[in-house]
Design a protein around this motif. Structure first.
Motif, PDB file in Angstrom:
ATOM      1  N   GLU A  96     -13.243 -19.960  16.929  1.00 50.47           N
ATOM      2  CA  GLU A  96     -13.154 -19.358  15.601  1.00 50.47           C
ATOM      3  C   GLU A  96     -12.169 -18.185  15.574  1.00 50.47           C
ATOM      4  N   GLU A  97     -12.066 -17.455  16.674  1.00 51.76           N
ATOM      5  CA  GLU A  97     -11.093 -16.364  16.736  1.00 51.76           C
ATOM      6  C   GLU A  97      -9.659 -16.888  16.628  1.00 51.76           C
ATOM      7  N   HIS A  98      -9.447 -18.125  17.067  1.00 48.72           N
ATOM      8  CA  HIS A  98      -8.107 -18.714  16.994  1.00 48.72           C
ATOM      9  C   HIS A  98      -7.879 -19.487  15.692  1.00 48.72           C
ATOM     10  N   GLY A  99      -8.808 -19.370  14.761  1.00 53.74           N
ATOM     11  CA  GLY A  99      -8.589 -19.926  13.437  1.00 53.74           C
ATOM     12  C   GLY A  99      -9.063 -21.347  13.227  1.00 53.74           C
ATOM     13  N   PHE A 100      -9.822 -21.886  14.165  1.00 53.14           N
ATOM     14  CA  PHE A 100     -10.367 -23.238  14.017  1.00 53.14           C
ATOM     15  C   PHE A 100     -11.842 -23.155  13.658  1.00 53.14           C
ATOM     16  N   ALA A 101     -12.335 -24.164  12.971  1.00 52.75           N
ATOM     17  CA  ALA A 101     -13.770 -24.259  12.718  1.00 52.75           C
ATOM     18  C   ALA A 101     -14.436 -24.855  13.953  1.00 52.75           C
ATOM     19  N   PHE A 102     -15.575 -24.307  14.315  1.00 55.96           N
ATOM     20  CA  PHE A 102     -16.354 -24.843  15.431  1.00 55.96           C
ATOM     21  C   PHE A 102     -17.456 -25.711  14.844  1.00 55.96           C
ATOM     22  N   ILE A 103     -17.450 -26.979  15.192  1.00 57.26           N
ATOM     23  CA  ILE A 103     -18.449 -27.903  14.649  1.00 57.26           C
ATOM     24  C   ILE A 103     -19.709 -27.789  15.493  1.00 57.26           C
ATOM     25  N   GLY A 104     -20.481 -26.772  15.172  1.00 61.33           N
ATOM     26  CA  GLY A 104     -21.686 -26.454  15.909  1.00 61.33           C
ATOM     27  C   GLY A 104     -22.270 -25.169  15.372  1.00 61.33           C
ATOM     28  N   PRO A 105     -23.298 -24.651  16.016  1.00 60.33           N
ATOM     29  CA  PRO A 105     -23.925 -23.410  15.554  1.00 60.33           C
ATOM     30  C   PRO A 105     -23.078 -22.191  15.871  1.00 60.33           C
ATOM     31  N   THR A 106     -23.544 -21.031  15.424  1.00 61.07           N
ATOM     32  CA  THR A 106     -22.826 -19.797  15.727  1.00 61.07           C
ATOM     33  C   THR A 106     -22.953 -19.460  17.207  1.00 61.07           C
ATOM     34  N   ALA A 107     -22.025 -18.657  17.683  1.00 59.47           N
ATOM     35  CA  ALA A 107     -22.085 -18.216  19.078  1.00 59.47           C
ATOM     36  C   ALA A 107     -23.372 -17.447  19.349  1.00 59.47           C
ATOM     37  N   ASP A 108     -23.838 -16.674  18.375  1.00 57.28           N
ATOM     38  CA  ASP A 108     -25.078 -15.911  18.561  1.00 57.28           C
ATOM     39  C   ASP A 108     -26.267 -16.832  18.775  1.00 57.28           C
ATOM     40  N   HIS A 109     -26.339 -17.919  18.009  1.00 60.44           N
ATOM     41  CA  HIS A 109     -27.456 -18.845  18.184  1.00 60.44           C
ATOM     42  C   HIS A 109     -27.365 -19.589  19.514  1.00 60.44           C
ATOM     43  N   ILE A 110     -26.146 -19.933  19.921  1.00 60.77           N
ATOM     44  CA  ILE A 110     -25.980 -20.567  21.228  1.00 60.77           C
ATOM     45  C   ILE A 110     -26.442 -19.623  22.329  1.00 60.77           C
TER      46      ILE A 110
END
Length: 447
Positions: A96-110
């Motif tokens: 997400e920092e590089h401008g892409f959508a991550f198809i998954g939960p947030t880093a905090d939830h992971i």
């Protein structure tokens, strides 16, 4: 909607994601190691990028190479698949920092759910039942002895950052606690770089029940019923079925709704799975997997809902568009995980496929990237196919499974197909009378 998705994985799951994307009108980018240049997902993708040599560390776990591939191909989003980086919070953040959508939960939830102690504490505070045990990591053998005596032997010592049975040891008496504690910490350190362990009460004959969940970015969450994953070898799932033959309607409604409410309460987005042990009518939370599961297929078969498609949809910010009452459960489904292993010794069996025939017919699904002449590389997980069948009843499903296992041909290598034939012929499996120890006990008998 996304226009182009990079699939940061390989094998059957990469192909599964590619198919969902293409049916949604989304172009795909396959990344691959040099060992996977001829893989099916690479052949079918719109674009492909080689990201390194065969070693997973230098290819499928190489975050800079994956992000570079997404950049040069102009991808909108990255799907992590299953395994590799799928539950890596740092990867999710960097995507997400590089401008892409991550198809998954947030880093905090992971991060929260990736630490079993934190996950257990989080859901316990929200009302989920948990296995009696330590409230956090056990700092010393002395502390372990105090906790073990308070909850009673036998106890299970588990890696806080672990999974897949690594860093997990049973102590059946005070005399065996020291060795089990030291072995669990050593395995945890070697496997996860973290030797923290915690202690739980060891349940004698539990079922492994998991709930498939999906949340969107608007606070909505639904469940897709339960799966019974109790047929296991060394804590690795071998066969899964949905619904569980061990639960009644009241029990499955209770645990499904409770898991969905808990998931909504933490603001979870994307697909996820809450896993429980079930014994004597009681459920005990053990962990949450913040990704797509190998066995998502059987939930799809009994609901008719494409979970990968839904996973991609909610990653765009779209609301679910339906509620729990809209999800219908029909029939019964069973999945057999087919591995490139000897069916008795379980030694890996990489090599060239010399003759391949997949079964078919009504209610039969094969998730596999195999083809005749394909050479299975020795560098990765041995899962090569998932045989999934659906029937209107469990008995119809079992008869269909027996027939398809007889038809399935994977030549040139050893596979676990004979093991699955042996399992489904057992009267106790036919009756649904098994627990998480059942398969290993069957194998120990040699019959």
């Amino acid at each position: 909607m996304f226009e182009k998705v990079l699939i940061a994985n390989r094998g059957e799951i990469a192909l599964r994601i590619h198919r969902a994307c293409r049916e949604m009108g989304i172009q795909t980018v396959a990344v691959h190691s040099t060992a996977d240049a001829d893989a099916m997902h690479v052949r079918l993708a719109d674009e492909s990028v080689c990201i390194g040599p065969p070693s997973a560390r230098d290819s499928y776990l190489n975050i800079p190479a994956i992000l570079s591939a997404a950049t040069i191909t102009g991808a909108d989003a990255i799907h992590p698949g299953i395994g590799f980086l799928a539950e890596n919070a740092q990867f999710a953040e960097m995507v997400e920092e590089h401008g892409f959508a991550f198809i998954g939960p947030t880093a905090d939830h992971i991060r929260i759910m990736g630490d079993k102690v934190t996950a257990k504490s989080t859901v316990k505070n929200l009302g989920l039942p948990v296995v009696p045990g330590s409230d956090g990591p056990v700092a010393s053998l002395d502390e372990a002895e105090v906790i073990a005596r308070s909850i009673g032997f036998p106890v299970l010592i588990k890696a806080a950052a672990g999974g897949g049975g690594k860093g997990m040891k049973v102590a059946r008496s005070p005399e065996t606690l020291r060795e089990a504690y030291q072995l669990a910490r050593g395995e945890a350190r070697a496997a996860f770089g973290n030797d923290e362990v915690y202690i739980e009460k060891y349940l004698g004959h539990p079922r492994h029940i998991e709930i498939q969940l999906l949340g969107d970015m608007h606070g909505n969450c639904v469940h897709f019923g339960e799966r019974d994953c109790s047929v296991q070898r060394r804590h690795q799932k071998v066969i899964e079925e949905a619904p569980s033959p061990a639960l009644n309607a009241e029990q499955r409604s209770f645990i499904g709704d409770l898991a969905a409410r808990t998931t909504a309460a933490i603001g979870y987005r994307g697909v996820g799975t809450m896993e429980f042990l079930f014994e004597d009518g009681q459920f005990y939370f053990i962990e949450m997997n913040t990704r797509l599961q190998v066995e998502h297929t059987i939930s799809e078969m009994i609901t008719g809902i494409d979970l990968v498609r839904e996973q991609i949809r909610v990653a765009t910010g779209a609301p679910l568009g339906y509620g729990q009452a809209d999800i219908r459960f029909e029939g019964h489904a069973i999945e057999c995980r087919i591995n490139a292993e000897h069916p008795e010794t379980f030694l890996p069996s990489p090599g060239r496929i010399d003759g391949y025939h997949a079964p078919g017919g009504l209610g039969v699904r094969i998730d596999s990237a195999l083809y005749d002449g394909y050479r299975i590389p020795p560098h990765y997980d041995s899962l090569i196919a998932k045989l999934v069948v659906h029937g209107s009843t469990r008995n119809e499903c079992l008869m269909r499974l027996r027939r398809t296992l007889e038809e399935y041909v994977i030549g040139g290598i050893d596979t676990t197909l004979p093991l699955h034939q042996r399992i489904i012929a057992q009267p106790s499996f036919i009756d649904g009378a098994y627990d998480i120890h059942w398969l290993e006990q069957l194998m120990a008998k040699g019959s």
